[in-house]
Each structure stands twice: as structure tokens, then as C-alpha cells.
Write an enzyme that holds these catalytic residues in place. Structure first.
Site, PDB file in Angstrom:
ATOM      1  CB  SER A 217      -2.869  -1.046   6.339  1.00 58.13           C
ATOM      2  OG  SER A 217      -3.015   0.383   6.310  1.00 58.13           O
ATOM      3  CG  ASP A 438       3.907   1.711   9.122  1.00 60.24           C
ATOM      4  OD1 ASP A 438       3.306   2.441   8.632  1.00 60.24           O
ATOM      5  OD2 ASP A 438       3.454   0.454   9.088  1.00 60.24           O
ATOM      6  CG  HIS A 466       1.952   1.114   5.471  1.00 57.68           C
ATOM      7  ND1 HIS A 466       1.446   1.155   6.730  1.00 57.68           N
ATOM      8  CD2 HIS A 466       0.813   0.995   4.866  1.00 57.68           C
ATOM      9  CE1 HIS A 466       0.165   0.789   6.840  1.00 57.68           C
ATOM     10  NE2 HIS A 466      -0.511   0.690   5.627  1.00 57.68           N
TER      11      HIS A 466
END
Length: 498
Positions: A217, A438, A466
Site C-alpha cells: 500500500s 483492490d 487490498h
């Protein structure tokens, strides 16, 4: 209600078949990770390793680490322009390699604002295969928790629990002022470029000639900035759940709203297929959840001596959308709340905001604001935010943020756009992973980041959630492990089925 925090989030973190078509690593890349020292601290700083005494577990309570887990501190310059000036300590964690040690693998799990120390301690078993050859290392970046974490007094709680008719703009202004008052020394020196410089000092202190890195991320952004700043120091890099730093506040809000809307629709369809308590068909499920969250605006749900407000309800709903494994929790928690028991939903919101069992908060939300405001020059005002909100509301109303202004509009430290400029020309190949399902870092960002890096290799995961590696997808794990452990670079365009 807690609208401004949502604005910060938007403006300011099963075995399957697979055909990787992997190739051998390029010339000059051996079959061992690019690190050769004992990791005792032979670089520009030193690490004093010892017992971990302040780890926090997933329940927000103190946790006891395993025997092979160590914690330490690395002094780094408060201002990198003054390397011999005042120092701050970076908090570190290390899980020693269980086999033939070949170096260190450094993790950043996202945010920005998440504690790498606590997260690695909790997630260690997920990386056990990598931990045979690597010391697994993570850290709290500057401005986060133990590393001079940004704090903002009681204003975080005030934002989370404010009434629907409160002056949200005034609350955000007070929040920004409190952050400056409590953390004025660190605020000018947070941000991803400074964190990347810290990361290189960490590499040196670990004794590694090159940095082996696994970012998730926001961690993909930190990794990309590091590769831009120090391309020749890039070892084996994997960036999972890629973020495109060039997107504007508006683009990010709209794209993420679309991503969460897609995940919400997939959840509703899956829920109905498994006999859903929230509705007989996907449209009914979506309406049930949306109506419940909307109703919290006028009638918050009592949970003990607290309330599940509309803002907390928003976060509670999107939190389990991050992972397909937690979709059943979303069904159960929402069904219970509709019947009057909001305990699980409130716990989900608390996990997102960093609220601990004792009622205190980690620095997560304050750190997120500080780093996001440092990393760009955008300062959207109330009118601009309202215009963006109208677009979000049409796409995914659960994420709308009526009447809010982002904290950056009142932030007392100027940001810059240095972290948006990505170009890793001259680095070793960097594996970039994007997931088609995602919600938080939509798939299109992976290709854009790969293009910006100029040394990226794209791996596509076709499933939900995610980040791809932590889904447990056999293809993704095999592909990543082959590169990190053996130097087998996947072919650009490698695809892993869900």
C-alpha cells in the site's frame, strides 16, 4: 460525526493455479539476496537490539513477542540537511532468520501512519518462508508512534465523536492547530522523502550493501521514492498494492470511491450466494447497509458508554472491505448492529482509527494527516472538497464527507511535491503487484507506478482485496518468494488467477 477523518483518508493506506513465466534474474544478480554482513550495525548508525517491551497486539492490548523477536532504536537526523544536528530515534523490530541467513528484508505495511513494529510482530507467521533466509525487519517511520509520533491532543476524539450539526470546518482547523502545538518540532521533517533517507540509514546500520524491501500500500510509495533517491542501493524490491503518487486529491477520492463501490458490490453478491442475513439479492444487501449508515446521522447507536456515529459507521463498513476474508465479519457485524448491538462495528472502526482498549489512540490518524500534507502542495478548501464530495456521493455514498474540509487546508507546515517525482532509472528490477479487485489502491495505479519507475515489472492478481501476498494466493506467494529468495524475476505481465 466523523467526516473530516474520512476526508483525510481520501485526500491526504486460497491456492490457485498460476502461470508466471518467470525468468532468471538479470546478469549481476546472484541467487542470494544482495546483503552479506552480520547485520550488527556497521553503517552510518548503530542499532542497540534488545527485548521488545511495548508491543501492542491486534486487540489493542500489550503483546508478548516470540523468543526470536528483538526491538531496537536507530538515531537519525531530525533534519537531513543537518546530518550532525539534533537526532531522533527510529523504533525498529527484527525477527532473526531461522535458517542460513542471507541478509535483511525490510517491510513497510502501509498507512501512511501505520506502525511497522506492531504489524510485523503480529504478521510474522505470514512471512515465515521468507524468514528462513532473511532477518525480517520493520520500523515505525518518523512521525509514527514510537518514532517521534505526531500527536494532536484530544482533537482526534473530538472529530470522531462530534455531533452532525457541529462546525466541521472549525473542528478541522482546531485539529491542525493542536497538531502544530504538540508536534511542531517533527512536523516540518516528516514525509516520504525524509522517510526514504531514513530507510537508507537503516540499510547501512543493518550492514546491508543493498536494501531488500517489501512494501504494501503506502509502503509501495515509500519504496518507489527510495528507489528514486538511491537507485544503486536497490536490492530485491516488491511493491504490493501499488499507489500512484501523481494522482490529485480529486482523482484519488473518485478512484478510491469507485474501488470501494466495486468491493462492496462484490461483497453483496458473495453474501447472497452464501445465504445473506442482510438481503435477498445484492441490491437489497447494499441498500440495507447504506440505509443503516445513513440513519446513524440522526440516531447514533449506543454501544456501552460510547456511540457508533455516522463517521465511525463509515469506517466500520469499509474496514472489512479491504480483505475478502473479512467479508463475513461485515455481514455479521451489520446484522447485529441493525438489531441494536454495534459492538463489532465499533471495534472495526477502532481498529481503523488506532483506538486502543484503554481509550487512548495510536498516532495513526495524526501521522497520516502529517505525512499526506507533507507529501504534496495541494490544500483543497471547503468549496473544492464539497465539489469532490458530490462526485464521491454519486459513486459510493457510504464514503461521502458532507461539510468537511481536509486538514491540509489549515496545516501549518508547507508541503512539497518531491515525493510525487518517481524515476528509478539505474535500479535493479522492481516487482510491482496490482490487484484487479483492490478497493484502496485500484489496479490502474500499478501500471502507472511501473511506468514511472522505468525499472518495474508488473504482476497482476485477479482476485479481491487490498494487497495480494497476504491473501494467501499460492501463485502470488510463489512468484514473490521466488524473486526475494532465489532472484527469479517474473516476466512483465505475469498474471495470477483468483
Amino acid at each position: 460525526m466523523k467526516k473530516p477523518i474520512v476526508t483525510l483518508l481520501l485526500g491526504a493506506a486460497v491456492l490457485t493455479a498460476c502461470g508466471t513465466g518467470g525468468t532468471s534474474a538479470p546478469a549481476g544478480d546472484s541467487t542470494k539476496p544482495a546483503a552479506t554482513s552480520t547485520g550488527t550495525g556497521t553503517g552510518t548508525g548503530t542499532v542497540a537490539w534488545g527485548a521488545c517491551t511495548d508491543l501492542i497486539g491486534p486487540d489493542g492490548k500489550p503483546a508478548t513477542p516470540a523468543a526470536n523477536v528483538e526491538c531496537g532504536k536507530l538515531p537519525v537526523p531530525l533534519d537531513h540537511a543537518k546530518p550532525d544536528g539534533e537526532k531522533i530515534d527510529l523504533a525498529l523490530i527484527r525477527i532473526k532468520a531461522t535458517g542460513d541467513r542471507a541478509g535483511s528484508l525490510v517491510f513497510n505495511f502501509g498507512g501512511p501512519g501505520g506502525s511497522g513494529v506492531d504489524t510485523l510482530a503480529m504478521a510474522a507467521t505470514a512471512f515465515a518462508g521468507l524468514g528462513k533466509s532473511y532477518d525480517l525487519v520493520s520500523f515505525d517511520p518518523r512521525g509514527v508512534d514510537r518514532s517521534s509520533g505526531v500527536t494532536c491532543g484530544d482533537e482526534t476524539e473530538d472529530l470522531l465523536t462530534s455531533n452532525p450539526d457541529a462546525d466541521q470546518d472549525a473542528l478541522v482547523k482546531e485539529y491542525a492547530a493542536a497538531c502544530a502545538k504538540e508536534s511542531g518540532k517533527i512536523l516540518p521533517h516528516v514525509g516520504t522523502v525524509n522517510a526514504a533517507k531514513d530507510l537508507d540509514l537503516l540499510r547501512g546500520a543493518l550492514g546491508d550493501e543493498q536494501l531488500n524491501y517489501f512494501g504494501f500500500s503506502y509502503g509501495t510509495h515509500l519504496g518507489a521514492v527510495y528507489a528514486t533517491q538511491f537507485p544503486k542501493k536497490v536490492g530485491r524490491f516488491v511493491l504490493d498494492g501499488a499507489f500512484d503518487p501523481t494522482v490529485t486529491f480529486e482523482e484519488r477520492a473518485v478512484i478510491q470511491a469507485s474501488g470501494f463501490a466495486q468491493a462492496f458490490a462484490a461483497f453483496a453478491k458473495d453474501c447472497v450466494a452464501k445465504s445473506c442475513e442482510l438481503g435477498a439479492d445484492p441490491a437489497a444487501v447494499e441498500k440495507t447497509v447504506a440505509d443503516f449508515v445513513e440513519g446513524l446521522k440522526t440516531k447514533p447507536l449506543k454501544v456501552g458508554d460510547r456511540e457508533l456515529t455516522n463517521g465511525l459507521g463509515q469506517l466500520a463498513i469499509i474496514t472489512p472491505l479491504y480483505s475478502q476474508q473479512t467479508w463475513p465479519v461485515l455481514e455479521q457485524a451489520t446484522a447485529a448492529a441493525i438489531k441494536g448491538n454495534g459492538t463489532i462495528l465499533l471495534a472495526l472502526a477502532d481498529s481503523y482509527t488506532g483506538r486502543r482498549a484503554d481509550g487512548t489512540y495510536s498516532t495513526m490518524m495524526a501521522s497520516l494527516a502529517a505525512i499526506n500534507c507533507a507529501d504534496n502542495t495541494e490544500r483543497p478548501n471547503a468549496a473544492e472538497t464539497a465539489r469532490v464530495n458530490e462526485k464521491v456521493k454519486k459513486i459510493f455514498p457510504i464514503l461521502s464527507f458532507d461539510g468537511a474540509t481536509g486538514a491540509c487546508a489549515y496545516w501549518q507546515v508547507f508541503g512539497d511535491d518531491a515525493a510525487k517525482r518517481i524515476d528509478a532509472t539505474g535500479s535493479a528490477p522492481i516487482v510491482v503487484i496490482g490487484g484487479k479487485g483492490d478497493p484502496a489502491t485500484p489496479y490502474q495505479w500499478a501500471g502507472k507506478l511501473m511506468d514511472q519507475l522505468k525499472t518495474g515489472v508488473l504482476v497482476t492478481y485477479e482476485g479481491e482485496g487490498h494487497g495480494a501476498y497476504l491473501t494467501g494466493n499460492g501463485c502470488v506467494m510463489k512468484t514473490v518468494n521466488a524473486y526475494l529468495l532465489d532472484g527469479k524475476l517474473p516476466s512483465n505481465g505475469t498474471t495470477c488467477a483468483a
